[in-house]
Write a protein that holds these residues in place. Structure first.
Motif, PDB file in Angstrom:
ATOM      1  N   ALA A  33       0.879  -1.282  -0.006  1.00 12.53           N
ATOM      2  CA  ALA A  33      -0.131   0.054   0.066  1.00 12.53           C
ATOM      3  C   ALA A  33       0.934   1.347   0.056  1.00 12.53           C
ATOM      4  O   ALA A  33       2.039   1.241   0.177  1.00 12.53           O
ATOM      5  CB  ALA A  33      -0.955   0.026   1.312  1.00 12.53           C
ATOM      6  N   TYR A  34       0.331   2.519  -0.226  1.00  8.52           N
ATOM      7  CA  TYR A  34       1.224   3.503  -0.757  1.00  8.52           C
ATOM      8  C   TYR A  34       0.951   4.866   0.059  1.00  8.52           C
ATOM      9  O   TYR A  34       1.675   5.980  -0.183  1.00  8.52           O
ATOM     10  CB  TYR A  34       0.878   3.913  -2.113  1.00  8.52           C
ATOM     11  N   SER A  35       0.163   4.724   1.172  1.00  8.62           N
ATOM     12  CA  SER A  35      -0.188   5.993   1.997  1.00  8.62           C
ATOM     13  C   SER A  35       0.029   5.775   3.351  1.00  8.62           C
ATOM     14  O   SER A  35      -0.006   4.436   3.825  1.00  8.62           O
ATOM     15  CB  SER A  35      -1.563   6.400   1.913  1.00  8.62           C
ATOM     16  N   THR A  36       0.555   6.879   4.264  1.00  9.43           N
ATOM     17  CA  THR A  36       0.637   6.662   5.595  1.00  9.43           C
ATOM     18  C   THR A  36      -0.506   6.712   6.260  1.00  9.43           C
ATOM     19  O   THR A  36      -1.542   7.208   5.669  1.00  9.43           O
ATOM     20  CB  THR A  36       1.692   7.849   6.153  1.00  9.43           C
ATOM     21  N   LEU A  37      -0.523   6.277   7.510  1.00  6.10           N
ATOM     22  CA  LEU A  37      -1.612   6.482   8.647  1.00  6.10           C
ATOM     23  C   LEU A  37      -2.180   7.972   8.624  1.00  6.10           C
ATOM     24  O   LEU A  37      -3.252   8.129   8.440  1.00  6.10           O
ATOM     25  CB  LEU A  37      -1.356   6.044   9.886  1.00  6.10           C
ATOM     26  N   MET A  38      -1.317   8.960   8.622  1.00  5.71           N
ATOM     27  CA  MET A  38      -1.620  10.306   8.518  1.00  5.71           C
ATOM     28  C   MET A  38      -2.388  10.695   7.323  1.00  5.71           C
ATOM     29  O   MET A  38      -3.363  11.671   7.486  1.00  5.71           O
ATOM     30  CB  MET A  38      -0.652  11.150   9.180  1.00  5.71           C
ATOM     31  N   GLU A  39      -1.774  10.359   6.522  1.00  3.24           N
ATOM     32  CA  GLU A  39      -2.652  10.667   4.834  1.00  3.24           C
ATOM     33  C   GLU A  39      -3.873   9.999   5.008  1.00  3.24           C
ATOM     34  O   GLU A  39      -4.720  10.728   4.231  1.00  3.24           O
ATOM     35  CB  GLU A  39      -1.503  10.158   4.102  1.00  3.24           C
ATOM     36  N   ASN A  40      -3.938   9.045   5.365  1.00  5.33           N
ATOM     37  CA  ASN A  40      -5.319   8.275   5.217  1.00  5.33           C
ATOM     38  C   ASN A  40      -6.271   8.893   6.005  1.00  5.33           C
ATOM     39  O   ASN A  40      -7.541   9.143   5.661  1.00  5.33           O
ATOM     40  CB  ASN A  40      -5.271   6.846   5.639  1.00  5.33           C
ATOM     41  N   ALA A  41      -5.922   9.195   7.310  1.00  6.47           N
ATOM     42  CA  ALA A  41      -6.783   9.997   8.181  1.00  6.47           C
ATOM     43  C   ALA A  41      -7.313  11.468   7.889  1.00  6.47           C
ATOM     44  O   ALA A  41      -8.474  11.805   7.998  1.00  6.47           O
ATOM     45  CB  ALA A  41      -6.163  10.302   9.858  1.00  6.47           C
ATOM     46  N   LYS A  42      -6.243  12.187   7.143  1.00  2.00           N
ATOM     47  CA  LYS A  42      -6.316  13.492   6.665  1.00  2.00           C
ATOM     48  C   LYS A  42      -7.468  13.337   5.447  1.00  2.00           C
ATOM     49  O   LYS A  42      -8.444  14.299   5.467  1.00  2.00           O
ATOM     50  CB  LYS A  42      -5.179  13.963   6.133  1.00  2.00           C
ATOM     51  N   TYR A  43      -7.205  12.514   4.635  1.00  2.00           N
ATOM     52  CA  TYR A  43      -8.007  12.406   3.630  1.00  2.00           C
ATOM     53  C   TYR A  43      -9.738  11.781   3.876  1.00  2.00           C
ATOM     54  O   TYR A  43     -10.721  12.396   3.686  1.00  2.00           O
ATOM     55  CB  TYR A  43      -7.697  11.273   2.291  1.00  2.00           C
ATOM     56  N   ALA A  44      -9.836  10.971   4.733  1.00  2.00           N
ATOM     57  CA  ALA A  44     -11.000  10.509   5.682  1.00  2.00           C
ATOM     58  C   ALA A  44     -11.770  11.740   5.987  1.00  2.00           C
ATOM     59  O   ALA A  44     -12.831  11.822   5.948  1.00  2.00           O
ATOM     60  CB  ALA A  44     -10.661   9.441   6.535  1.00  2.00           C
ATOM     61  N   SER A  45     -11.038  12.787   6.576  1.00  2.00           N
ATOM     62  CA  SER A  45     -11.500  13.741   7.209  1.00  2.00           C
ATOM     63  C   SER A  45     -12.092  14.755   6.063  1.00  2.00           C
ATOM     64  O   SER A  45     -13.204  15.289   6.347  1.00  2.00           O
ATOM     65  CB  SER A  45     -10.338  14.711   8.115  1.00  2.00           C
ATOM     66  N   GLU A  46     -11.089  14.911   5.091  1.00  2.00           N
ATOM     67  CA  GLU A  46     -11.753  15.884   3.943  1.00  2.00           C
ATOM     68  C   GLU A  46     -12.911  15.449   3.191  1.00  2.00           C
ATOM     69  O   GLU A  46     -13.684  16.286   2.742  1.00  2.00           O
ATOM     70  CB  GLU A  46     -10.429  15.868   3.061  1.00  2.00           C
ATOM     71  N   ILE A  47     -13.158  14.111   3.208  1.00  2.00           N
ATOM     72  CA  ILE A  47     -14.448  13.525   2.439  1.00  2.00           C
ATOM     73  C   ILE A  47     -15.513  13.328   3.522  1.00  2.00           C
ATOM     74  O   ILE A  47     -16.548  12.838   2.750  1.00  2.00           O
ATOM     75  CB  ILE A  47     -14.215  12.275   1.511  1.00  2.00           C
ATOM     76  N   GLY A  48     -15.352  13.658   4.688  1.00  2.31           N
ATOM     77  CA  GLY A  48     -16.344  13.659   5.708  1.00  2.31           C
ATOM     78  C   GLY A  48     -16.794  12.479   6.499  1.00  2.31           C
ATOM     79  O   GLY A  48     -17.895  12.062   6.911  1.00  2.31           O
ATOM     80  N   LEU A  49     -15.779  11.691   6.419  1.00  3.08           N
ATOM     81  CA  LEU A  49     -15.675  10.244   7.091  1.00  3.08           C
ATOM     82  C   LEU A  49     -15.826  10.690   8.638  1.00  3.08           C
ATOM     83  O   LEU A  49     -15.058  11.522   9.058  1.00  3.08           O
ATOM     84  CB  LEU A  49     -15.021   9.191   6.923  1.00  3.08           C
ATOM     85  N   GLU A  50     -16.526   9.977   9.441  1.00  2.00           N
ATOM     86  CA  GLU A  50     -16.526  10.142  10.881  1.00  2.00           C
ATOM     87  C   GLU A  50     -15.747   8.900  11.561  1.00  2.00           C
ATOM     88  O   GLU A  50     -15.091   9.542  12.609  1.00  2.00           O
ATOM     89  CB  GLU A  50     -18.023  10.074  11.543  1.00  2.00           C
ATOM     90  N   ILE A  51     -15.690   7.868  10.909  1.00  2.00           N
ATOM     91  CA  ILE A  51     -14.738   6.852  11.674  1.00  2.00           C
ATOM     92  C   ILE A  51     -14.192   6.024  10.525  1.00  2.00           C
ATOM     93  O   ILE A  51     -14.169   6.072   9.244  1.00  2.00           O
ATOM     94  CB  ILE A  51     -15.713   5.677  12.116  1.00  2.00           C
ATOM     95  N   LEU A  52     -12.836   5.942  11.006  1.00  5.66           N
ATOM     96  CA  LEU A  52     -11.805   5.157   9.941  1.00  5.66           C
ATOM     97  C   LEU A  52     -10.932   3.903  10.629  1.00  5.66           C
ATOM     98  O   LEU A  52     -10.582   4.044  11.661  1.00  5.66           O
ATOM     99  CB  LEU A  52     -10.706   6.036   9.536  1.00  5.66           C
ATOM    100  N   GLY A  53     -11.114   2.867  10.125  1.00  8.44           N
ATOM    101  CA  GLY A  53     -10.359   1.856  10.581  1.00  8.44           C
ATOM    102  C   GLY A  53      -9.066   1.495   9.723  1.00  8.44           C
ATOM    103  O   GLY A  53      -9.183   1.717   8.392  1.00  8.44           O
ATOM    104  N   VAL A  54      -8.234   1.187  10.540  1.00 10.06           N
ATOM    105  CA  VAL A  54      -6.696   1.069  10.011  1.00 10.06           C
ATOM    106  C   VAL A  54      -6.411  -0.524  10.312  1.00 10.06           C
ATOM    107  O   VAL A  54      -6.488  -1.025  11.298  1.00 10.06           O
ATOM    108  CB  VAL A  54      -5.588   1.774  10.615  1.00 10.06           C
ATOM    109  N   THR A  55      -6.601  -1.290   9.116  1.00  9.32           N
ATOM    110  CA  THR A  55      -6.528  -2.630   9.251  1.00  9.32           C
ATOM    111  C   THR A  55      -5.546  -3.326   8.085  1.00  9.32           C
ATOM    112  O   THR A  55      -5.900  -3.880   6.995  1.00  9.32           O
ATOM    113  CB  THR A  55      -7.977  -3.329   8.816  1.00  9.32           C
ATOM    114  N   ASP A  56      -4.174  -3.014   8.644  1.00 14.78           N
ATOM    115  CA  ASP A  56      -3.189  -3.652   7.951  1.00 14.78           C
ATOM    116  C   ASP A  56      -3.299  -5.263   7.908  1.00 14.78           C
ATOM    117  O   ASP A  56      -3.731  -5.721   8.776  1.00 14.78           O
ATOM    118  CB  ASP A  56      -1.796  -3.029   8.191  1.00 14.78           C
TER     119      ASP A  56
END
Length: 240
Positions: A17-40
Motif C-alpha cells: 500500500a502507498y499512503s501513511t496513517l496520517m495521509e489516510n486520516a487526513k483524506y478521510a476527514s476531507e471527504i467527511g468520514l466520521e470513523i476510519l479503520g486502520v486494518t493492515d
C-alpha cells in the motif's frame, strides 16, 4: 446513501500500500468520514508488519483530523482449520478484526465444500468481527451457509469495493448473490473500500450500485449510521 465509516483500509505498513496513517486520516476527514479503520495485513502476508506493530496501537491517538480512529487488522486465514496469523492475546486487543483468505497463503481454487468449512471454523472465533471479500471467485463458497452462520455469530459480511475495480475481478456475481442472501435472512453487512492508497478511502461507487440493484435495506448496512456501527462494536466487546 451516506456512509459514515470505512473500516478496511491499508497503510504503507502493509508493504503493498502507498499512503501513511496520517495521509489516510487526513483524506478521510476531507471527504467527511466520521470513523476510519486502520486494518493492515496480518504478519503472514508477504511484506506485512511484525506482530509488534499490532501490539503497540496504544501509542496512537483515538482521533485524527476530527476522525474517530479504530486500529485493527485484516488477519489471514492460514489453514483449513480456520486458524489466523494473529495470536488470540493480540486479537482481543484490536478494535476490529477482519478475516480473509488470500492466495499467497491459501491455495485458491479448492472445493466450495472445503473453503466453506474453513470459513465456518474461523467464525467460531469470538474475536472475528468482519468477513473480508467473500465474493472472491478464486475461493468459491456455499454462500447461504456462510450468511446463516454470520447472522448466528453476529459477524458482519463485507461488500468490498476494491473487488470490483482493482482486485479479485469477477466478484460482482458472487457478491450480488451474497447481498441478496443477506437481505433475505436479515444479515448485516458493511461496505468497505479496502483502500491501498488514500484517495481510494470511502470510494464505494460500484458497491453502491449493487446495493441499489438489490434494494438492500439501509438498516442492514451498518456503516450508514454511526450509532449502529458503534453499538455493533460494543456488542462484540469493544470499549471504544
Amino acid at each position: 446513501m451516506k456512509f459514515v465509516a470505512d473500516l478496511h483500509t491499508h497503510t504503507i505498513v502493509s508493504g503493498h500500500a502507498y499512503s501513511t496513517l496520517m495521509e489516510n486520516a487526513k483524506y478521510a476527514s476531507e471527504i467527511g468520514l466520521e470513523i476510519l479503520g486502520v486494518t493492515d495485513h496480518g504478519p503472514n502476508m508477504p511484506g506485512a508488519p511484525d506482530l509488534w506493530y499490532f501490539g503497540n496501537f496504544k501509542v496512537l491517538p483515538r482521533e485524527l483530523y476530527g476522525v474517530k480512529m479504530l486500529y485493527g487488522c485484516e488477519a489471514n486465514i492460514i489453514d483449513y482449520e480456520g486458524n489466523l496469523d494473529i495470536p488470540v492475546e493480540v486479537q482481543k486487543k484490536l478494535d476490529v478484526m477482519i478475516v480473509s483468505m488470500h492466495e499467497p497463503l491459501m491455495e485458491g481454487g479448492k472445493s466450495s465444500d472445503l473453503n466453506t468449512a474453513t470459513i465456518l471454523k474461523a467464525m467460531d472465533n469470538p474475536n472475528v468481527n468482519i468477513l473480508g471479500h467473500m465474493g472472491n471467485p478464486k475461493f468459491p463458497i456455499h454462500e447461504e451457509e456462510i450468511v446463516k452462520k454470520a447472522k448466528e455469530k453476529n459477524i458482519l459480511i463485507e461488500l468490498n469495493n476494491s473487488s470490483f475495480v482493482s482486485s479479485r475481478l469477477g466478484s460482482d456475481v458472487n457478491c450480488t448473490k451474497i447481498v441478496k442472501l443477506c437481505k433475505e435472512f436479515g444479515q448485516r453487512i458493511i461496505v468497505n473500500s479496502d483502500a491501498h492508497f488514500c484517495y481510494c478511502i470511502g470510494n464505494f461507487s460500484v458497491a453502491e450500485k449493487i446495493l441499489k440493484d438489490v434494494d438492500m435495506p439501509e438498516e442492514l448496512i451498518i456503516n450508514t449510521n454511526r450509532t449502529m456501527l458503534i453499538d455493533f462494536l460494543h456488542e462484540k466487546g469493544k470499549n471504544i
